[in-house]
Design an enzyme around this catalytic site. Structure first.
Site, PDB file in Angstrom:
ATOM      1  N   TYR A  14       0.870  -1.176   0.000  1.00 10.59           N
ATOM      2  CA  TYR A  14       0.000   0.000   0.000  1.00 10.59           C
ATOM      3  C   TYR A  14       0.905   1.223   0.000  1.00 10.59           C
ATOM      4  CZ  TYR A  14      -3.360   3.556   1.311  1.00 10.59           C
ATOM      5  OH  TYR A  14      -4.128   4.690   1.320  1.00 10.59           O
ATOM      6  N   ASP A  36       9.504   2.819   0.290  1.00 10.80           N
ATOM      7  CA  ASP A  36       8.386   3.515   0.928  1.00 10.80           C
ATOM      8  C   ASP A  36       8.537   3.397   2.440  1.00 10.80           C
ATOM      9  OD1 ASP A  36       5.980   4.221   2.097  1.00 10.80           O
ATOM     10  OD2 ASP A  36       4.737   3.325   0.527  1.00 10.80           O
ATOM     11  N   LYS A  78       3.101  10.584   7.178  1.00 10.09           N
ATOM     12  CA  LYS A  78       2.672  10.270   8.542  1.00 10.09           C
ATOM     13  C   LYS A  78       3.303  11.195   9.589  1.00 10.09           C
ATOM     14  CE  LYS A  78       0.302   6.641   7.056  1.00 10.09           C
ATOM     15  NZ  LYS A  78      -1.165   6.599   7.041  1.00 10.09           N
TER      16      LYS A  78
END
Length: 429
Positions: free
Chosen positions: A161, A243, A270
């Site tokens: 994801y 990532d 984040k």
């Protein structure tokens, strides 16, 4: 329907009935939202049947919902809430930036501090650019790789994801994924992945991989697998995009530091923005330099809020004053404590339960493992829903899919309380 499945369904119906009775105000607000937003929702992952709770306040590691119920937060906003909901250093940084004006329309002093703090932590980051989310960061990193190599395709991994338009819960992806030509390989399968890189090198711009799959089940990437990707991409001139949107919290230099891995590009998001909307991508100077606006052939990269002053100030304060090496070690130790306790309990009682992850990120699954990729995880939707509803009744908030991310306000008492609540569900007295 088997007796076991029928019993689970009956328990779930009863648990949902109690949930509805306990949360009338959340239900009312959900129905009101549904008049303006599809299904009362503007963020798919936080929906849960019969309706999601509405949170009205957060302080430290605790949340209060619209019906005045308090929960210890073990979701940590899917890793973005690392600092908790009211860390004084972060709050002061935001207040200080706010006093000087919000949208300034030019470079500001806080972005220098944040860029330097990230580069100091991540040796692979020679240059960096900011954006507004992990989704943007990954889209921009892949677009940069395509522009730099002149090749169109991207290799991703099943269970990966990388944002709302780069999701690979299955090899098919989703209908709203970015329209890049994708190849999708199994995670933690070095042989298949390196073969794909070699066979498709002529069309492959980038390989994108999480060193630990977050949404895919909190599954750590195996060292041999990740290093094989680094070697094969380097050999074939393919850009390796790591990532670290979630995993950069797992050491002062992210999982790439732990693994001794040097990607071409790294993406962030984040918590790095101090809990405000944030994304970034950085890496090799020859790649990032293509965005240098003083070049005649510069690639464009705009974004009104790329250097939003509140985010830049909060992010810089967090990295330089709060998330120190000792704090990283403490928080990872708490995550290890939780994972080891739950796995020991499951093993002692012969239960089909395993906790995965690394450090402060934990995944809960209804299987004995091992869990190396998403296909190793049985769906178990009713068990997941029952556990989640049980934990809410016990006063603990986490991701229904089994996602747990610790935050700085947590201590041993909160972690042990969470573990005890899970154990009561797994082996009721």
């Amino acid at each position: 329907m088997s007796a076991t499945v029928e019993a689970l369904s009956g328990r779930l119906v009863e648990a949902e009935r109690r949930y509805v009775e306990r949360n009338p105000e959340s239900r009312r607000l959900h129905e009101r939202r549904a008049e303006s937003m599809p299904g009362g929702n503007t963020r798919t992952v936080i929906h849960q049947p019969p309706f999601p709770l509405t949170i009205v306040r957060g302080e430290g590691a605790r949340l209060t919902d619209a019906d005045a119920r308090v929960y210890v937060d073990f979701l940590g906003e899917f890793t973005a809430g690392l600092y908790g909901h009211s860390h004084p250093v972060i709050a002061e940084a935001i207040r200080g930036a706010l006093a000087d004006g919000i949208v300034l329309g030019g470079p500001n002093r806080h972005e220098i501090d944040l860029a330097e703090a990230i580069r100091a932590r991540f040796p692979s980051i020679e240059l960096i650019r900011f954006c507004n989310s992990g989704t943007e960061a990954n889209l921009l990193a892949l677009s940069l790789a395509r522009a730099a190599t002149g090749r169109p395709a991207v290799l991703a991994f099943e269970g990966g994801y990388h944002g709302s338009m780069l999701s690979f819960a299955s090899a098919a992806g989703t209908p709203v994924n970015a329209p890049f030509p994708f190849l999708v390989a199994p995670y933690n399968d070095a042989e298949t992945a390196t073969r794909q890189v070699a066979e498709h090198a002529h069309e492959l711009a980038a390989v994108i991989v999480e060193p630990l799959q977050g949404a895919g089940g909190v599954i750590p990437g195996e060292e041999d697998f990740l290093h094989a990707l680094r070697e094969s991409t380097r050999e074939h001139g393919v850009v390796l995009v790591l990532d670290e949107v979630m995993t950069s919290r797992l050491s002062t230099g992210g999982l790439q530091e732990v693994l001794g891995l040097a990607p071409d590009l790294t993406t962030f998001g984040k918590y790095v923005g101090g809990g405000l909307a944030f994304g970034a991508f950085g890496g090799r100077a020859d790649l990032l330099g293509l965005f240098d606006p003083t070049r005649v052939d510069a690639l464009p990269h705009a974004g009104t809020f790329n250097n939003a002053v509140l985010t830049m100030a909060a992010g810089a304060a967090g990295l330089t004053q709060v998330y120190t090496e000792s704090e990283v070690e403490r928080l990872n130790g708490l995550g290890d404590r939780l994972r080891e306790r739950l796995n020991a309990f499951a093993g002692a009682h012969g239960l089909d339960v395993v906790a995965t992850g690394y450090g402060s990120m934990v995944g809960l699954h209804f299987t004995r493992g091992p869990v190396r990729r998403i296909s190793d995880i049985p769906p178990a939707p009713e068990r997941r829903a029952l556990l989640h509803l049980h934990m809410l009744e016990e006063g603990y908030w986490y991701g229904r899919r089994g996602f747990v991310a610790l935050s700085i306000p947590h201590g041993e008492e909160e972690v042990d309380g969470f573990a005890e609540a899970v154990e009561r569900f797994l082996l009721p007295s």
